[in-house]
Scaffold this motif. Structure first.
Motif, mmCIF file in Angstrom:
data_model
loop_
_atom_site.group_PDB
_atom_site.id
_atom_site.type_symbol
_atom_site.label_atom_id
_atom_site.label_comp_id
_atom_site.label_asym_id
_atom_site.label_seq_id
_atom_site.Cartn_x
_atom_site.Cartn_y
_atom_site.Cartn_z
ATOM 1 N N ALA A 82 24.409 7.078 56.634
ATOM 2 C CA ALA A 82 25.520 7.932 56.177
ATOM 3 C C ALA A 82 25.027 9.297 55.702
ATOM 4 N N ARG A 86 26.276 12.597 57.777
ATOM 5 C CA ARG A 86 27.065 13.642 57.106
ATOM 6 C C ARG A 86 26.280 14.962 57.009
ATOM 7 N N GLN A 113 33.778 13.090 42.881
ATOM 8 C CA GLN A 113 33.071 11.801 42.809
ATOM 9 C C GLN A 113 32.383 11.631 41.452
ATOM 10 N N LEU A 335 27.495 12.902 49.405
ATOM 11 C CA LEU A 335 28.670 12.091 49.747
ATOM 12 C C LEU A 335 28.259 10.894 50.599
ATOM 13 N N GLY A 336 27.259 11.088 51.472
ATOM 14 C CA GLY A 336 26.720 9.975 52.256
ATOM 15 C C GLY A 336 25.980 8.961 51.402
ATOM 16 N N GLU A 339 28.564 7.003 49.429
ATOM 17 C CA GLU A 339 29.212 6.071 50.367
ATOM 18 C C GLU A 339 28.329 4.829 50.568
ATOM 19 N N THR A 340 27.033 5.047 50.757
ATOM 20 C CA THR A 340 26.092 3.940 50.965
ATOM 21 C C THR A 340 26.005 3.056 49.725
ATOM 22 N N ARG A 342 28.240 2.517 47.461
ATOM 23 C CA ARG A 342 29.461 1.708 47.352
ATOM 24 C C ARG A 342 29.477 0.590 48.394
ATOM 25 N N GLU A 343 29.220 0.953 49.662
ATOM 26 C CA GLU A 343 29.352 -0.011 50.754
ATOM 27 C C GLU A 343 28.349 -1.151 50.644
#
Length: 450
Positions: A82, A86, A113, A335-336, A339-340, A342-343
């Motif tokens: 990610a 991005r 964020q 942001l990537g 995202e990582t 969280r995922e």
């Protein structure tokens, strides 16, 4: 075994095919010595070609297990899908406009964020910078602007950076301050709750250390003169010291009662590193300002000050900023990275790393009395080495010898601590458990040889 760990297609295995460093690294080191300033050091002079998941590959074809994460930076791995996706997309659109000239959405998104993720449900704002030291400097600027006071209080064993002001805030002389003064004025240092070395024992440490620190601030500085109190919720370079329970909440309460801005320096401990988004959450401490960098952007240079909106807005327009602060590619990478996190639920991964590491290290401590203390949280774990468990005399030579032995076997580890006697472990949060255990096997074998 090849895993897509944290988005990395690198084989997730240790591979030692030459001496470490190997011939190609030695050749590059000779070129480096000719052109790179001698004051820039390296822990291990192997030259990297690729990295990802839990490994670093060097120019000689060696693949090392990574227990350093670029000093807690590549928590999501050094080539997370990610982050790469991005940042690459942003790179193709534009590399820079300067947010202070023409702004862009990525900067705003990162601030959104940060407002969501940082502790507390109050209105928050952020300003973005390039490095942790810049974030700390700007937190001081903002606190002074808001309070109209000058004094800044920091703690024994604290580390906050290498600029002139942050050197003054940092406790350790060598290598960070030696020969670089004079330093910025109006900085005052007080005791921290270092349980392992507290004279009356760890169980008394929290309240006693807080009382001592508050007494010194009151008598030597005057609470009414203090703009900010700055502390790492887990002290990083000073030796991964977790302040004894009760210490942080009491200091935060004292700050609140006296109109002092309480700043949590979460540059090393933030973004899932300790098994929570931020280490200060462990005791429910809600800072007025929080500084972040390192793990925020998957390896791209980005830092932030986030805090109460009324404090953040106290600086006049144009008073905060910098040409590259909140660079668009770095914002996309952040942001990537988020995202990582969280995922993959990297908080849970950090807690599992702690469970594995502390279990293995505790078993080692029973066999090797040189291990005086095991501490830390999540994937921010350290062992303090001592010559004698009774006197607790520091053993920096043992720490250096162990690090060297680990490096020779293809395991990257870092040392730290005010006395230079702490081995710190900062594996990427996406490391496979087999690699984690293999790294611990190497550490155990090194202790046995020592």
């Amino acid at each position: 075994m090849t895993e897509l760990t944290g988005g990395s297609a690198l084989p997730q295995e240790r591979r030692v095919v030459t001496a470490i460093p190997g011939p190609k690294s030695l050749e590059l080191q000779a070129r480096r010595t000719a052109t790179v300033a001698g004051g820039v050091g390296s822990v291990l002079p192997v030259f990297t070609t690729r990295a990802g998941g839990g490994v670093i590959e060097d120019v000689d074809g060696n693949s090392l297990i990574d227990f350093g994460s670029g000093i807690a930076v590549t928590s999501v791995g050094a080539s997370a899908e990610a982050v790469v996706r991005r940042a690459s997309a942003q790179l193709a659109n534009f590399t820079h406009t300067c947010f202070m000239v023409t702004p862009y959405e990525g900067y705003v998104e990162v601030c959104e964020q940060l407002a969501e993720l940082t502790p507390g449900d109050h209105a928050k704002k952020s300003a973005l910078f390039n490095s942790g030291a810049e974030a700390v400097e700007n937190a001081v600027k903002i606190a002074r602007s808001y309070t109209k006071r000058q004094a800044v209080v920091v703690f024994d064993h604290g580390y906050h950076g290498r600029t002139n002001l942050t050197m003054a805030l940092t406790a350790k002389n060598m290598p960070y301050k030696h020969g670089f003064g004079p330093f910025a004025p109006e900085v005052y240092r007080v005791p921290v709750a270092y349980g392992y070395r507290w004279p009356t024992g760890a169980e008394n440490c929290g309240p006693e250390a807080a009382a001592q620190a508050i007494d010194q601030i009151t008598k030597q500085v005057g609470a009414e003169n203090v703009a900010a109190i700055i502390i790492e919720p887990v002290l990083g370079e000073g030796g991964f010291i977790e302040p004894a329970k009760g210490f942080l909440p009491r200091i935060a309460e004292f700050a609140k009662d006296n109109g002092i801005v309480f700043v949590a320096d979460e540059i090393q401990s933030g973004f899932c590193r300790t098994g929570q988004w931020f280490a200060c959450e462990d005791e429910g401490v809600v800072p007025d300002l929080i500084t972040t960098a390192k793990g925020i952007a998957g390896g791209m240079p980005l830092a932030a000050v986030t805090g109460r909106a009324e404090i953040m807005d106290s600086a006049h327009a144009g008073g905060l900023g910098g040409t590259y602060g909140g660079n668009p590619v770095a914002c996309a990478a952040a942001l990537g990275a988020i995202e990582t996190m969280r995922e993959l639920d990297l908080n849970a991964k950090a807690k599992r790393i702690e469970e594995v590491m502390k279990g293995r290290l505790t078993a080692m401590q029973e066999k090797f009395p040189v291990i005086g203390d095991i501490r830390g949280r999540g994937a921010m774990i350290a062992i303090e080495l001592v010559k004698d468990p009774e006197t607790k005399a520091p053993a920096p030579e043992a720490a250096g010898a162990l690090a060297k032995a680990c490096h020779a076997e293809g395991l990257l580890v870092l040392t730290c601590g005010t006395y230079g006697n702490v081995l710190r472990f900062l594996p990427p949060l996406v490391i496979g458990e087999d690699l984690l255990n293999e790294g611990l096997d190497i550490i155990e074998a090194a202790f046995a040889r020592l």
